[in-house]
Design a protein around this motif. Sequence first.
Motif, PDB file in Angstrom:
ATOM      1  N   VAL A  17      -3.541   2.358   9.416  1.00 45.90           N
ATOM      2  CA  VAL A  17      -3.715   0.710   8.929  1.00 45.90           C
ATOM      3  C   VAL A  17      -2.551   0.792   7.791  1.00 45.90           C
ATOM      4  CG1 VAL A  17      -5.280   1.892   7.066  1.00 45.90           C
ATOM      5  CG2 VAL A  17      -5.460  -0.582   8.047  1.00 45.90           C
ATOM      6  N   VAL A  18      -2.348  -0.563   7.900  1.00 44.69           N
ATOM      7  CA  VAL A  18      -1.374  -0.861   6.749  1.00 44.69           C
ATOM      8  C   VAL A  18      -2.148  -2.198   6.124  1.00 44.69           C
ATOM      9  CG1 VAL A  18       0.637  -2.446   6.209  1.00 44.69           C
ATOM     10  CG2 VAL A  18       0.624  -0.816   8.271  1.00 44.69           C
ATOM     11  N   ALA A  19      -2.487  -1.841   4.727  1.00 41.71           N
ATOM     12  CA  ALA A  19      -3.423  -2.782   4.294  1.00 41.71           C
ATOM     13  C   ALA A  19      -3.193  -2.718   2.678  1.00 41.71           C
ATOM     14  CB  ALA A  19      -4.792  -2.504   4.278  1.00 41.71           C
ATOM     15  N   SER A  20      -3.453  -3.785   1.784  1.00 40.94           N
ATOM     16  CA  SER A  20      -3.234  -3.737   0.377  1.00 40.94           C
ATOM     17  C   SER A  20      -4.255  -2.937  -0.454  1.00 40.94           C
ATOM     18  CB  SER A  20      -3.523  -5.252  -0.015  1.00 40.94           C
ATOM     19  OG  SER A  20      -4.635  -5.688  -0.021  1.00 40.94           O
ATOM     20  N   ASP A  21      -5.260  -2.545   0.239  1.00 42.42           N
ATOM     21  CA  ASP A  21      -6.354  -1.556  -0.388  1.00 42.42           C
ATOM     22  C   ASP A  21      -7.084  -0.827   0.660  1.00 42.42           C
ATOM     23  OD1 ASP A  21      -8.044  -0.351  -2.287  1.00 42.42           O
ATOM     24  OD2 ASP A  21      -9.263  -2.175  -2.352  1.00 42.42           O
ATOM     25  N   VAL A  22      -6.773   0.407   0.585  1.00 39.04           N
ATOM     26  CA  VAL A  22      -7.601   1.392   1.555  1.00 39.04           C
ATOM     27  C   VAL A  22      -8.278   2.497   0.719  1.00 39.04           C
ATOM     28  CG1 VAL A  22      -7.288   3.192   3.302  1.00 39.04           C
ATOM     29  CG2 VAL A  22      -5.693   0.966   3.452  1.00 39.04           C
ATOM     30  N   PRO A  23      -9.799   2.167   0.780  1.00 39.73           N
ATOM     31  CA  PRO A  23     -10.529   3.181   0.001  1.00 39.73           C
ATOM     32  C   PRO A  23     -10.510   4.417   0.341  1.00 39.73           C
ATOM     33  CG  PRO A  23     -11.892   1.947   1.633  1.00 39.73           C
ATOM     34  CD  PRO A  23     -10.428   1.616   1.775  1.00 39.73           C
ATOM     35  N   ASP A  24     -10.816   5.455  -0.489  1.00 43.92           N
ATOM     36  CA  ASP A  24     -10.648   6.949  -0.288  1.00 43.92           C
ATOM     37  C   ASP A  24     -11.430   7.443   0.802  1.00 43.92           C
ATOM     38  OD1 ASP A  24      -8.759   7.403  -2.421  1.00 43.92           O
ATOM     39  OD2 ASP A  24     -10.349   7.940  -3.994  1.00 43.92           O
ATOM     40  N   GLY A  25     -12.602   6.543   1.002  1.00 43.95           N
ATOM     41  CA  GLY A  25     -13.659   6.886   1.972  1.00 43.95           C
ATOM     42  C   GLY A  25     -13.331   6.518   3.373  1.00 43.95           C
TER      43      GLY A  25
ATOM     44  N   THR B  98       2.173   3.149   6.146  1.00 43.83           N
ATOM     45  CA  THR B  98       0.978   3.282   7.040  1.00 43.83           C
ATOM     46  C   THR B  98       0.122   4.602   6.660  1.00 43.83           C
ATOM     47  OG1 THR B  98       2.318   2.540   9.146  1.00 43.83           O
ATOM     48  CG2 THR B  98       0.410   3.645   9.455  1.00 43.83           C
ATOM     49  N   ALA B  99      -1.142   4.373   6.665  1.00 51.20           N
ATOM     50  CA  ALA B  99      -1.898   5.503   6.322  1.00 51.20           C
ATOM     51  C   ALA B  99      -2.642   5.682   7.547  1.00 51.20           C
ATOM     52  CB  ALA B  99      -3.020   5.252   5.274  1.00 51.20           C
ATOM     53  N   GLU B 100      -2.934   7.026   8.153  1.00 49.57           N
ATOM     54  CA  GLU B 100      -3.238   7.652   9.243  1.00 49.57           C
ATOM     55  C   GLU B 100      -4.592   8.421   9.218  1.00 49.57           C
ATOM     56  OE1 GLU B 100      -2.097  10.088  13.352  1.00 49.57           O
ATOM     57  OE2 GLU B 100      -0.804   9.913  11.607  1.00 49.57           O
ATOM     58  N   PHE B 101      -5.447   8.551  10.036  1.00 47.52           N
ATOM     59  CA  PHE B 101      -6.673   9.062   9.941  1.00 47.52           C
ATOM     60  C   PHE B 101      -7.038   9.511  11.310  1.00 47.52           C
ATOM     61  CE2 PHE B 101      -6.334   6.167   6.393  1.00 47.52           C
ATOM     62  CZ  PHE B 101      -6.793   6.852   5.248  1.00 47.52           C
ATOM     63  N   ALA B 102      -7.569  10.767  11.349  1.00 44.59           N
ATOM     64  CA  ALA B 102      -7.679  11.305  12.675  1.00 44.59           C
ATOM     65  C   ALA B 102      -8.852  12.223  12.589  1.00 44.59           C
ATOM     66  CB  ALA B 102      -6.508  12.116  13.149  1.00 44.59           C
ATOM     67  N   LEU B 103      -9.731  11.984  14.072  1.00 47.07           N
ATOM     68  CA  LEU B 103     -10.872  12.976  13.988  1.00 47.07           C
ATOM     69  C   LEU B 103     -10.277  13.735  15.434  1.00 47.07           C
ATOM     70  CD1 LEU B 103     -13.707  13.881  13.710  1.00 47.07           C
ATOM     71  CD2 LEU B 103     -14.325  11.995  15.201  1.00 47.07           C
ATOM     72  N   GLU B 104     -10.036  15.159  15.031  1.00 48.46           N
ATOM     73  CA  GLU B 104      -9.540  15.792  16.113  1.00 48.46           C
ATOM     74  C   GLU B 104     -10.579  15.980  17.099  1.00 48.46           C
ATOM     75  OE1 GLU B 104      -6.445  16.701  16.550  1.00 48.46           O
ATOM     76  OE2 GLU B 104      -6.013  15.462  15.054  1.00 48.46           O
ATOM     77  N   PHE B 105     -11.749  16.488  16.819  1.00 48.65           N
ATOM     78  CA  PHE B 105     -12.919  16.681  17.897  1.00 48.65           C
ATOM     79  C   PHE B 105     -13.342  15.451  18.496  1.00 48.65           C
ATOM     80  CE2 PHE B 105     -17.334  16.473  19.120  1.00 48.65           C
ATOM     81  CZ  PHE B 105     -17.473  17.658  19.937  1.00 48.65           C
ATOM     82  N   GLY B 106     -13.153  14.415  18.298  1.00 45.04           N
ATOM     83  CA  GLY B 106     -13.380  13.072  19.033  1.00 45.04           C
ATOM     84  C   GLY B 106     -12.242  12.345  19.556  1.00 45.04           C
TER      85      GLY B 106
ATOM     86  N   SER C  21      -3.071  -5.844   6.900  1.00 43.53           N
ATOM     87  CA  SER C  21      -1.819  -6.361   7.928  1.00 43.53           C
ATOM     88  C   SER C  21      -1.971  -5.930   9.221  1.00 43.53           C
ATOM     89  CB  SER C  21      -0.678  -6.088   7.563  1.00 43.53           C
ATOM     90  OG  SER C  21      -0.537  -6.562   5.956  1.00 43.53           O
ATOM     91  N   ALA C  22      -2.167  -4.833   9.501  1.00 41.73           N
ATOM     92  CA  ALA C  22      -2.386  -4.173  10.975  1.00 41.73           C
ATOM     93  C   ALA C  22      -3.196  -2.858  10.837  1.00 41.73           C
ATOM     94  CB  ALA C  22      -0.934  -3.920  11.241  1.00 41.73           C
TER      95      ALA C  22
ATOM     96  N   TYR D  28       0.840  -1.048  -0.096  1.00 43.22           N
ATOM     97  CA  TYR D  28      -0.004   0.040   0.044  1.00 43.22           C
ATOM     98  C   TYR D  28       1.152   1.302  -0.077  1.00 43.22           C
ATOM     99  CZ  TYR D  28      -2.968   3.776   1.795  1.00 43.22           C
ATOM    100  OH  TYR D  28      -3.454   4.686   1.918  1.00 43.22           O
ATOM    101  N   ILE D  29       0.426   2.201  -0.809  1.00 43.48           N
ATOM    102  CA  ILE D  29       1.272   3.486  -0.812  1.00 43.48           C
ATOM    103  C   ILE D  29       0.498   4.550  -0.075  1.00 43.48           C
ATOM    104  CG2 ILE D  29       1.910   5.302  -2.216  1.00 43.48           C
ATOM    105  CD1 ILE D  29       2.272   3.407  -4.438  1.00 43.48           C
TER     106      ILE D  29
END
Length: 145
Positions: A34-42, A20-28, A77-78, A2-3
């Motif tokens: 995630v490390v994965a072969s396919d991470v959707p845009d959503g 690793t791709a990281e996503f955050a919700l600052e308010f919450g 993977s993780a 995964y890129i």
Amino acid sequence: MYIPLFESTMSIPGYRSSDTAEFALEFGGARAAVVASDVPDGFGVDDSVRCSPADVPADALAEPVELVGLDGLAGVSAMRIEVDYDPTGLPPGASPTDVAVAVETDGGWETLDSTVDLAETTVTAVLNERPPGSTIVAVYDDGEH
């Protein structure tokens, strides 16, 4: 391999931050990496619109948040899920390390093996697969979940 969508600052033990791709919700106060072969845009973390106040566990130490886009996530993977929590919500006499990440499943709330960072007041679960549900929250874990 995964890129990543952007460089991560939240590491997953055993994986390079460049994988690793990281996503955050600052308010919450919730973050997911995630490390994965396919991470959707959503894929990401958002306010929980699926969880009504009546459905929130009585021992919740934070507002629930939603992991969105899990259906399109493949080849995990993780995954690392980190949630801020409010230690003042712990019952009197409770150990400050008795906190866990909980996920809502069809059978109720399930706690995940978690690690507490007392200094940062965060709780983290590291999985080798997608979680069994998408709504997550930090809870007081007295071992009876």
